[in-house]
Each structure stands twice: as C-alpha cells, then as structure tokens.
Design an enzyme around this catalytic site. Structure first.
Site, PDB file in Angstrom:
ATOM      1  CB  CYS A   1     -26.270 -39.248  70.675  1.00  0.00           C
ATOM      2  SG  CYS A   1     -26.137 -40.830  72.212  1.00  0.00           S
ATOM      3  CD  GLU A   2     -23.019 -33.946  69.111  1.00  0.00           C
ATOM      4  OE1 GLU A   2     -23.439 -33.115  68.070  1.00  0.00           O
ATOM      5  OE2 GLU A   2     -24.297 -33.515  70.572  1.00  0.00           O
ATOM      6  N   PRO A  61       2.951 -19.553  80.480  1.00  0.00           N
ATOM      7  CG  PRO A  61       4.874 -20.801  80.869  1.00  0.00           C
ATOM      8  CD  PRO A  61       3.916 -19.709  81.002  1.00  0.00           C
ATOM      9  N   GLY A  62       0.789 -22.310  79.332  1.00  0.00           N
ATOM     10  CA  GLY A  62       0.012 -23.574  79.723  1.00  0.00           C
ATOM     11  C   GLY A  62       0.162 -24.519  79.271  1.00  0.00           C
ATOM     12  NE  ARG A  63      -1.078 -25.817  73.095  1.00  0.00           N
ATOM     13  CZ  ARG A  63      -2.440 -26.153  72.630  1.00  0.00           C
ATOM     14  NH1 ARG A  63      -3.436 -26.781  72.055  1.00  0.00           N
ATOM     15  NH2 ARG A  63      -3.534 -25.112  72.733  1.00  0.00           N
ATOM     16  CE1 TYR A 106     -10.167 -24.974  69.552  1.00  0.00           C
ATOM     17  CE2 TYR A 106     -10.039 -26.664  71.353  1.00  0.00           C
ATOM     18  CZ  TYR A 106      -9.858 -25.484  71.156  1.00  0.00           C
ATOM     19  OH  TYR A 106     -10.285 -24.701  72.140  1.00  0.00           O
ATOM     20  NE  ARG A 134      -5.899 -29.571  72.187  1.00  0.00           N
ATOM     21  CZ  ARG A 134      -5.750 -29.851  71.460  1.00  0.00           C
ATOM     22  NH1 ARG A 134      -5.117 -31.302  70.976  1.00  0.00           N
ATOM     23  NH2 ARG A 134      -5.067 -29.039  71.091  1.00  0.00           N
ATOM     24  CE1 TYR A 140      -5.868 -24.065  77.397  1.00  0.00           C
ATOM     25  CE2 TYR A 140      -3.773 -24.848  76.290  1.00  0.00           C
ATOM     26  CZ  TYR A 140      -4.774 -23.933  77.328  1.00  0.00           C
ATOM     27  OH  TYR A 140      -3.972 -23.029  77.234  1.00  0.00           O
TER      28      TYR A 140
HETATM   29  N1  LLP Z   1      -2.701 -16.800  78.522  1.00  0.00           N
HETATM   30  C1  LLP Z   1      -3.349 -16.232  77.386  1.00  0.00           C
HETATM   31  C2  LLP Z   1      -3.975 -14.518  77.494  1.00  0.00           C
HETATM   32  C3  LLP Z   1      -4.370 -17.160  77.520  1.00  0.00           C
HETATM   33  O1  LLP Z   1      -5.645 -16.779  77.220  1.00  0.00           O
HETATM   34  C4  LLP Z   1      -3.567 -18.410  77.171  1.00  0.00           C
HETATM   35  C5  LLP Z   1      -4.782 -19.284  76.380  1.00  0.00           C
HETATM   36  C6  LLP Z   1      -2.636 -18.677  78.033  1.00  0.00           C
HETATM   37  C7  LLP Z   1      -2.121 -17.695  79.024  1.00  0.00           C
HETATM   38  C8  LLP Z   1      -1.924 -20.100  78.129  1.00  0.00           C
HETATM   39  O2  LLP Z   1      -1.777 -20.566  76.313  1.00  0.00           O
HETATM   40  P1  LLP Z   1      -1.117 -21.705  76.764  1.00  0.00           P
HETATM   41  O3  LLP Z   1       0.365 -21.377  76.801  1.00  0.00           O
HETATM   42  O4  LLP Z   1      -2.114 -22.895  76.814  1.00  0.00           O
HETATM   43  O5  LLP Z   1      -0.551 -21.658  74.729  1.00  0.00           O
HETATM   44  N2  LLP Z   1      -8.323 -24.790  74.797  1.00  0.00           N
HETATM   45  C9  LLP Z   1      -7.695 -25.048  73.243  1.00  0.00           C
HETATM   46  C10 LLP Z   1      -6.119 -23.443  73.323  1.00  0.00           C
HETATM   47  C11 LLP Z   1      -6.863 -22.067  74.668  1.00  0.00           C
HETATM   48  C12 LLP Z   1      -5.808 -21.605  74.735  1.00  0.00           C
HETATM   49  C13 LLP Z   1      -6.468 -20.412  74.739  1.00  0.00           C
HETATM   50  N3  LLP Z   1      -5.595 -19.427  76.076  1.00  0.00           N
HETATM   51  C14 LLP Z   1      -6.633 -26.319  72.457  1.00  0.00           C
HETATM   52  O6  LLP Z   1      -7.466 -27.271  73.156  1.00  0.00           O
HETATM   53  O7  LLP Z   1      -5.687 -26.367  71.612  1.00  0.00           O
END
Ligand code: LLP
Length: 421
Positions: A350-351, A282-284, A324, A320, A378
């Site tokens: 400037c965009e 998990p990240g986000r 997106y 973001r 992110y």
């Molecule tokens: N594992 C892998 C292999 C991944 O590619 C990612 C995220 C994660 C784990 C973590 O995913 P999460 O739990 O954070 O959803 N920049 C974008 C999100 C890109 C995610 C890329 N991969 C945004 O700001 O929404």
C-alpha cells in the site's frame, strides 16, 4: 528480446532459462516470488578478479551485504575468498558458511563494543576503522580482552565516484571514513594505542561505479597518504581499495574487473608500492547479474493514463526501484508474440512507491511469470516484512541442478517473537 548483463540467462525458444533451468518451472515448484541465482555466474564474475591479482599477495573480500545467503557465502569461501562484513550478524553468517575469520575485514561506521569483541575473539584479519572515536573504543575493547586489533583506517579521499548520491561514499560530505587531511594524525594516534596494531589502509568510494578514473584518483590520494604515514614511522602492509565496481542493468558499460585492476596495479607498481598486499571488497559485481527475482502476474489493470501490471513481488522483496528509482530489466519468462502494451509493474504493497518498473513494454497475461533481472545484489538482503509479507524463497542453480537455499518465510515465523500484553 535482450537480456542486459546476464550471460547465463538465455532464451530457448520462447522460454527464459538460467543456465539449464527453465525459470517458469521453478515458480511452479517453489512458488512466487522467488529469487534464483546462478552459481556459475558468480564464479565467472569472480574469475577476472582472481586472474588479475594472480602472482601477487592479494585477498578478495566478498562484500556480504550484497547477498548474504549461506550458500552464496559458501560458494565464495570455497573459491578462496575472504569477506567484507559490517555486523556481527554477517560475521556469524560467514562462519556458518565455512568462511575463514582470518580472511575477514570488518567495515562500517558504527560498530558496537559487543561486535568488536566478537570479531576480536573470532580473529578477524582487520578492522576498517572509520573515526578516531571508534579507534579509542576498539583499543579499550581489545586491551580489555588481552587481544590485539589489527586495523586499517578507512580514509575518505574526497573523490566523486559519479554514482547515485545514496551510494556515493568517498566525498567530504559523506559520513564515511577519516577525512584525508586527518588521516596522518589518526594513524599517529593509532600507533600509540594499546591493543591496536596498524596493518593497512582502506578506501571505498561508492557503489555502481562505471568509470576507472575515480578509482585511479582515489588510489593516488591513498598512496600519497601511505608515503606520508610511513615517513612518520608507521608501517602499512596492505592496500584495501574497496568495492564498488558497477554492473550492466540497462546500457551501462562498466570496466571489466581485470581491466580495472590492471590499471590500478600499474599505478601501484609505478609508484613503487608493488610489494604490498592488495585487497578488494566487491559485492554487486560478483552477484548482481547472477540473480533474478521471479514474480507471478496477479492482475492486469488497464487505465486511462496508465496500465498497471500487478505482480506478487513488491518493494519489500526488492527495494531498489522504490529507494533509488533504480532501473532493473523486466521480461516475461515465457515470451508472447502479441498484445504488447506499456505497463507499470507494481506490487501489492500500500504505497505509490511500490513499483518494480515503470513504462515497460511487455506482452503479458495474468498468471505469467516475470523475471526482474540483475537482482542478485541488494535484492534479498534489503528485503523487509512490510505489510506482514514473508520474505521470498531462494534457489541456487548450477548447470541443471537446483537447490532451495532458503525456504519461504511463513507468517508463523513473522509473529513468533511477538507477545500479547
Ligand atoms: N565495501 C564497503 C565498505 C561498502 O560499503 C560496500 C557497499 C562494498 C564494499 C561493496 O560495494 P559494491 O561492490 O557492492 O558496490 N544498496 C545499494 C548499494 C549499497 C552499497 C553499500 N556499500 C544498491 O542497491 O545499489
């Protein structure tokens, strides 16, 4: 005024606080723009993952790319987490923050030989390999060093995560992973290669997922493969189910981590795989709602068609919205009772794509400090120096305590590596 998704943010009178810290004061002390994170919010987001996995072999590998500040990594390392990395740079951060290489999984579709060697020498737990070509190169690098690379194949289960096309990764048309129908043959190949030891299977279907069903579908596909691979004589120890769980930016209602995991574990057990180590990346969901981006209002420009609230944070600080069209909450950290208008909150770059929020109802004056919510994931990690803008400073809050965990970048630092001819 509601504060979507952020239990550690609160109004005290008219003032916005993160834990016990008044956010407008932080900008007075440390300048603007400023990222601020709540340590308790991060640990509170981790707790349901830990609870749900208690009592069975597991590893929660925080996805470093979401927020790679050393103090954030330190917080998760101290809480027992492993890490999901995608570069040698992220590996160096994990080690500098006190993380354990033996709890690191190395993901990514384009690892270089040098990155493979560094990860092998550090002793990472597992490489999540995304193609046969990568597997062959990893075998050469490992054998050349006299080391063994423990590997999972990242399989692409071809399920639709129902998320933004840029962050959906588990479909056939994506560059990620080994296609489901190639996976068995690739595992067979892996089992014959020198310097390679198969240890698991991995899948990650996308990000900001707000439903349980794509996870359950992907898990079924993964377990089908595990059964076929083991029938072919290759042993799979762990199941890595990736990251991707969404958060509330506005009115999304993603499943809670413990509910999601309970359903996944129930399926794993029901299909007779309960003995395997289970991993998540998990990240986000661990950091997104723990952070805000604070930005000062520079000018108000009322126009015939649009009103622009020009702030000192821009797309280079928080990409973001521009990339997106992501909707992120924006509030004034000092609520005003009158003069609400509809504003496009825009930065100085400037965009025309340089906006943080469009058509936002805000009572605001020049000099006010706005907070962009849910900016812990992110945000800073995707910041750039476009327009020769130094990256923001970062502050960690814990209760009433605060630490500057990254100094603001200076112009001297930005040009230090450049040379006149
Ligand atoms: N594992 C892998 C292999 C991944 O590619 C990612 C995220 C994660 C784990 C973590 O995913 P999460 O739990 O954070 O959803 N920049 C974008 C999100 C890109 C995610 C890329 N991969 C945004 O700001 O929404």
């Amino acid at each position: 005024m509601t504060l979507p998704g952020s239990p550690f943010l609160s109004w005290r009178g008219q003032e916005l606080f993160l834990e016990n810290v008044k956010l407008a004061d932080l900008v007075r002390q440390h300048g603007s723009p400023l990222y601020v994170y709540s340590r308790r919010a991060m640990l509170a987001a981790l707790a349901p993952y830990q609870r749900a996995l208690q009592g069975r072999p597991h590893l929660i590998c925080y996805a470093v790319k979401a927020n790679s500040n050393l103090a954030v990594l330190q917080t998760f390392a101290q809480a027992g987490c492993g890490f999901d990395i995608v570069s040698a740079g992220e590996l160096a951060r994990v080690l500098a923050a006190g993380g354990d290489a033996a709890k690191v999984v190395f993901s990514g579709v384009g690892k270089t030989r040098s990155e493979m060697a560094q990860a092998l020498q550090a002793g990472v737990k597992c490489f999540n390999v995304e193609s046969t070509a990568e597997l062959e190169v990893l075998s050469q690098v490992a054998a050349g060093l006299g080391l063994t690379a423990r590997v999972s194949l990242r399989v692409n289960p071809d399920v639709d995560a129902g998320t933004h096309p840029y962050i959906s990764t588990g479909l056939k048309g994506n560059k990620f992973g080994v296609a489901h129908d190639q996976a068995l043959a690739t595992y067979r190949r892996a089992a014959t290669l020198p310097g390679i030891q198969v240890v698991g299977i991995d899948c990650h279907i996308g990000s900001q997922i707000t439903d349980v069903s794509p996870y359950l579908d992907a898990l079924d596909r993964v377990l089908d493969l595990v059964e076929a691979i083991e029938a072919a004589g290759v042993t799979i120890h762990h199941l890595d189910l990736g990251g991707g769980l969404g958060i509330t930016y506005t009115d999304e209602q993603p499943p809670k981590a413990d509910e999601l995991i309970a359903q996944l574990l129930a399926k794993i057990d029901a299909r007779g795989h309960g003995q395997r180590e289970v991993m998540f990346e998990p990240g986000r969901s661990l950091v997104g709602n723990a952070g805000v981006l604070l930005t000062e209002v520079l000018f108000l420009k009322e126009g015939e068609q649009k009103n622009f609230c020009v702030v000192d944070a821009a797309m280079n600080d928080l990409m973001r919205p521009a990339l997106y069209e992501a909707w992120m909450g924006i509030v004034n950290t000092q609520q005003r009772s009158d003069g609400t208008l509809t504003w496009d909150v825009v930065g100085p770059v400037c965009e025309s794509g340089d906006w943080l929020g469009r058509d936002r109802s805000l009572a605001v004056q020049a000099g006010d400090v706005l907070a962009v919510l849910s900016a812990g994931a992110y945000g800073m990690t995707m910041a750039s120096n476009y327009n020769t803008r130094g990256r923001a400073a970062e502050v960690m809050v814990d209760g009433s305590q605060t630490w500057v965990i990254r100094e603001r970048e200076t112009v001297e630092q930005l040009i230090a590596n450049e040379r006149l001819i």
